[in-house]
Design a protein around this motif. Structure first.
Motif, mmCIF file in Angstrom:
data_model
loop_
_atom_site.group_PDB
_atom_site.id
_atom_site.type_symbol
_atom_site.label_atom_id
_atom_site.label_comp_id
_atom_site.label_asym_id
_atom_site.label_seq_id
_atom_site.Cartn_x
_atom_site.Cartn_y
_atom_site.Cartn_z
ATOM 1 N N ILE A 29 0.834 -1.205 0.000
ATOM 2 C CA ILE A 29 0.000 0.000 0.000
ATOM 3 C C ILE A 29 0.868 1.254 0.000
ATOM 4 C CG2 ILE A 29 -1.767 1.212 1.282
ATOM 5 C CD1 ILE A 29 -2.848 -1.381 2.188
ATOM 6 N N ARG A 30 1.995 1.191 0.753
ATOM 7 C CA ARG A 30 2.897 2.342 0.756
ATOM 8 C C ARG A 30 3.524 2.548 -0.611
ATOM 9 N NH1 ARG A 30 2.712 4.840 5.728
ATOM 10 N NH2 ARG A 30 3.056 3.420 7.434
ATOM 11 N N PHE A 33 1.171 4.503 -2.506
ATOM 12 C CA PHE A 33 1.271 5.911 -2.104
ATOM 13 C C PHE A 33 2.410 6.597 -2.862
ATOM 14 C CE2 PHE A 33 -0.526 5.542 2.498
ATOM 15 C CZ PHE A 33 -1.704 5.103 1.970
ATOM 16 N N TYR A 84 -3.342 -10.250 -0.811
ATOM 17 C CA TYR A 84 -3.536 -10.372 0.632
ATOM 18 C C TYR A 84 -4.348 -11.608 0.954
ATOM 19 C CZ TYR A 84 -5.215 -9.412 5.290
ATOM 20 O OH TYR A 84 -5.525 -9.516 6.607
ATOM 21 N N ASP A 89 -0.733 -11.382 3.760
ATOM 22 C CA ASP A 89 0.354 -10.457 4.027
ATOM 23 C C ASP A 89 0.377 -9.417 2.912
ATOM 24 O OD1 ASP A 89 2.474 -9.284 5.178
ATOM 25 O OD2 ASP A 89 3.711 -11.080 5.287
ATOM 26 N N ILE A 90 0.840 -8.183 3.228
ATOM 27 C CA ILE A 90 0.991 -7.215 2.146
ATOM 28 C C ILE A 90 2.451 -6.841 1.959
ATOM 29 C CG2 ILE A 90 -1.325 -6.260 2.284
ATOM 30 C CD1 ILE A 90 -0.142 -3.955 3.806
ATOM 31 N N ASP A 91 3.364 -7.666 2.465
ATOM 32 C CA ASP A 91 4.786 -7.468 2.235
ATOM 33 C C ASP A 91 5.119 -7.988 0.835
ATOM 34 O OD1 ASP A 91 7.473 -7.359 2.233
ATOM 35 O OD2 ASP A 91 7.743 -8.228 4.220
ATOM 36 N N SER B 23 4.658 7.436 8.298
ATOM 37 C CA SER B 23 3.851 7.368 9.514
ATOM 38 C C SER B 23 3.789 5.927 10.021
ATOM 39 C CB SER B 23 2.440 7.868 9.222
ATOM 40 O OG SER B 23 1.824 6.999 8.312
ATOM 41 N N ARG B 24 3.605 5.779 11.323
ATOM 42 C CA ARG B 24 3.562 4.430 11.902
ATOM 43 C C ARG B 24 2.284 3.704 11.489
ATOM 44 N NH1 ARG B 24 7.126 2.602 15.209
ATOM 45 N NH2 ARG B 24 5.740 0.980 15.969
ATOM 46 N N GLU B 25 1.146 4.363 11.676
ATOM 47 C CA GLU B 25 -0.129 3.752 11.294
ATOM 48 C C GLU B 25 -0.419 4.095 9.853
ATOM 49 O OE1 GLU B 25 -3.086 2.625 13.071
ATOM 50 O OE2 GLU B 25 -2.479 2.701 15.172
ATOM 51 N N ILE B 26 -0.773 3.091 9.055
ATOM 52 C CA ILE B 26 -0.907 3.340 7.621
ATOM 53 C C ILE B 26 -2.158 4.152 7.322
ATOM 54 C CG2 ILE B 26 -2.223 1.317 6.903
ATOM 55 C CD1 ILE B 26 -0.052 0.959 4.759
ATOM 56 N N GLY B 29 -1.256 7.600 7.279
ATOM 57 C CA GLY B 29 -0.546 7.832 6.026
ATOM 58 C C GLY B 29 -1.508 8.103 4.884
ATOM 59 N N ILE B 71 -9.457 0.187 1.649
ATOM 60 C CA ILE B 71 -8.572 -0.961 1.497
ATOM 61 C C ILE B 71 -7.734 -1.146 2.757
ATOM 62 C CG2 ILE B 71 -6.682 -1.924 0.158
ATOM 63 C CD1 ILE B 71 -9.258 -1.927 -1.294
ATOM 64 N N VAL B 72 -7.255 -0.030 3.320
ATOM 65 C CA VAL B 72 -6.463 -0.133 4.550
ATOM 66 C C VAL B 72 -7.296 -0.745 5.663
ATOM 67 C CG1 VAL B 72 -5.348 1.228 6.326
ATOM 68 C CG2 VAL B 72 -4.896 1.716 3.967
ATOM 69 N N LEU B 74 -9.743 -2.846 5.228
ATOM 70 C CA LEU B 74 -9.973 -4.252 4.914
ATOM 71 C C LEU B 74 -8.780 -5.110 5.273
ATOM 72 C CD1 LEU B 74 -11.779 -4.379 1.490
ATOM 73 C CD2 LEU B 74 -12.613 -5.122 3.673
ATOM 74 N N VAL B 75 -7.561 -4.577 5.112
ATOM 75 C CA VAL B 75 -6.349 -5.362 5.331
ATOM 76 C C VAL B 75 -5.763 -5.100 6.703
ATOM 77 C CG1 VAL B 75 -4.610 -6.287 3.810
ATOM 78 C CG2 VAL B 75 -5.814 -4.288 3.128
ATOM 79 N N THR B 77 -4.507 -5.634 9.753
ATOM 80 C CA THR B 77 -4.080 -6.697 10.676
ATOM 81 C C THR B 77 -2.664 -6.413 11.138
ATOM 82 O OG1 THR B 77 -3.342 -7.933 8.798
ATOM 83 C CG2 THR B 77 -5.459 -8.581 9.728
ATOM 84 N N ALA B 79 -0.307 -7.676 9.729
ATOM 85 C CA ALA B 79 0.479 -7.684 8.500
ATOM 86 C C ALA B 79 0.928 -6.284 8.126
ATOM 87 C CB ALA B 79 -0.342 -8.277 7.364
ATOM 88 N N LEU B 80 0.138 -5.282 8.564
ATOM 89 C CA LEU B 80 0.499 -3.918 8.206
ATOM 90 C C LEU B 80 1.761 -3.470 8.919
ATOM 91 C CD1 LEU B 80 -2.932 -2.141 8.171
ATOM 92 C CD2 LEU B 80 -1.499 -2.740 6.274
ATOM 93 N N SER B 82 4.200 -5.654 10.115
ATOM 94 C CA SER B 82 5.319 -6.587 10.063
ATOM 95 C C SER B 82 6.323 -6.213 8.984
ATOM 96 C CB SER B 82 4.817 -8.001 9.800
ATOM 97 O OG SER B 82 4.249 -8.054 8.516
ATOM 98 N N ALA B 83 5.896 -5.393 8.010
ATOM 99 C CA ALA B 83 6.797 -5.066 6.911
ATOM 100 C C ALA B 83 7.820 -4.037 7.381
ATOM 101 C CB ALA B 83 6.018 -4.543 5.717
ATOM 102 N N GLU B 84 8.914 -4.494 7.920
ATOM 103 C CA GLU B 84 9.947 -3.625 8.481
ATOM 104 C C GLU B 84 11.115 -3.577 7.499
ATOM 105 O OE1 GLU B 84 10.675 -0.849 10.669
ATOM 106 O OE2 GLU B 84 8.931 -2.008 11.312
#
Lengths: 100, 192
Positions: A29-30, A33, A84, A89-91, B23-26, B29, B71-72, B74-75, B77, B79-80, B82-84
């Motif tokens: 999603i990012r 953006f 998803y 996952d969205i990674d 931003s931390r929370e999508i 964002g 969409i944010v 809906l998804v 969890t 998972a948002l 974990s993507a580090e």
């Protein structure tokens, strides 16, 4: 009076931010953006040069570009929803079937 | 020299663009992205093109931002979060985008555009845009309409659930949701 070079500089900074986001972020999603930020910077450039040249065609192009960007977001978000559902996952590094 | 409105709009647009990515929370964002689009629409008004500005607000702030926020949700969890991203990649991206900005910026400021002046303001902008769109660009206009329709139908058929017409007993939802569903169904039957 605002000059052309100021607007082009703002547009350039926005493109830089978008490219940074596309390189660094793994969240799908990012990444959308970041693509949106780049598309907006392009629209800003179109309008600025349309104003500079005194020609209406830049504005017509910007209208078409905005509509196409909206369609692209709709399809991109639908693809994210399917991915998803498949991977929970969205990674984007987890999307193994989408790898080239 | 740039005036105060321009500087304010630039800070708003660029700052909220950065916040949209960092931003931390999508969901914040997504809202920051909508604010950034509003800033771009403000630039369009500064450049005497109000029709494009209204179109930008209607499409981006009205449609795209709402779509992204849905969409944010809906998804939404773990998972948002974990993507580090790793540190080396972040530094590489920062260096690359800074290099790109400096390179193109040096080219721009040494070019003729650095002292370019705007031409006088056009009048009857909306008339001219309508004329162009319906005469010279009319094939593009029709193709654009077809593309939009195709994209919307494609997105709908992509995101449709495959098992939406199956019976709820065989669905893959978790037991508690199934119980909730059955409860509401019983209540509906009682009401009937």
């Amino acid at each position: 009076m605002t000059e052309l070079i100021n607007l082009v500089t703002v547009s350039l900074i926005l493109v830089g931010i978008g490219v940074y986001g596309l390189i660094v972020k793994r969240n799908a999603i990012r990444m959308i953006f970041a693509i949106e930020i780049i598309a907006n910077a392009a629209n800003l450039n179109l309008i600025a040069f349309s104003r500079y040249l005194g020609d209406i065609q830049g504005q017509v192009f910007a209208l078409f570009a905005i509509a196409i960007a909206a369609a692209e977001v709709a399809v991109g978000l639908a693809i994210i929803i399917i991915a998803y559902r498949l991977y929970k996952d969205i990674d984007v590094t987890q999307y193994k079937f989408l790898r080239g | 020299m740039a005036d105060a409105g321009f500087i304010g709009l630039s800070i708003l647009t660029i700052g909220s663009a950065i916040f949209a990515l960092e931003s931390r929370e999508i969901i914040y964002g997504a809202i920051a992205l909508a604010i950034s689009m509003l800033g771009i629409a403000g630039f369009f008004i500064l450049l005497d093109s109000p029709f494009v500005a209204m179109f930008q607000i209607a499409v981006y702030v009205g449609a795209v931002a709402v779509l992204v926020i849905f969409i944010v949700m809906l998804v939404r969890t773990e998972a948002l979060f974990s993507a580090e991203e790793d540190k080396g990649r972040r530094i590489a991206g920062l260096i690359f985008s800074l290099l790109m900005m400096v390179g193109v910026g040096v080219l721009l400021f040494s070019s003729l555009f650095s002292s370019a002046e705007f031409s006088p303001v056009m009048d009857k902008i909306v008339n001219k845009i309508g004329n162009e769109m319906l005469t010279y660009y009319s094939p593009v206009f029709i193709l654009l309409a077809l593309t939009l329709a195709g994209a919307i139908i494609g997105a709908l058929s992509l995101a449709r659930r495959e098992d939406s017409d199956q019976r709820p007993e065989t669905s893959t939802t978790s037991p508690q949701y199934e119980k909730l569903y059955l409860d509401t169904k019983n209540e509906e039957q009682e009401q009937v």
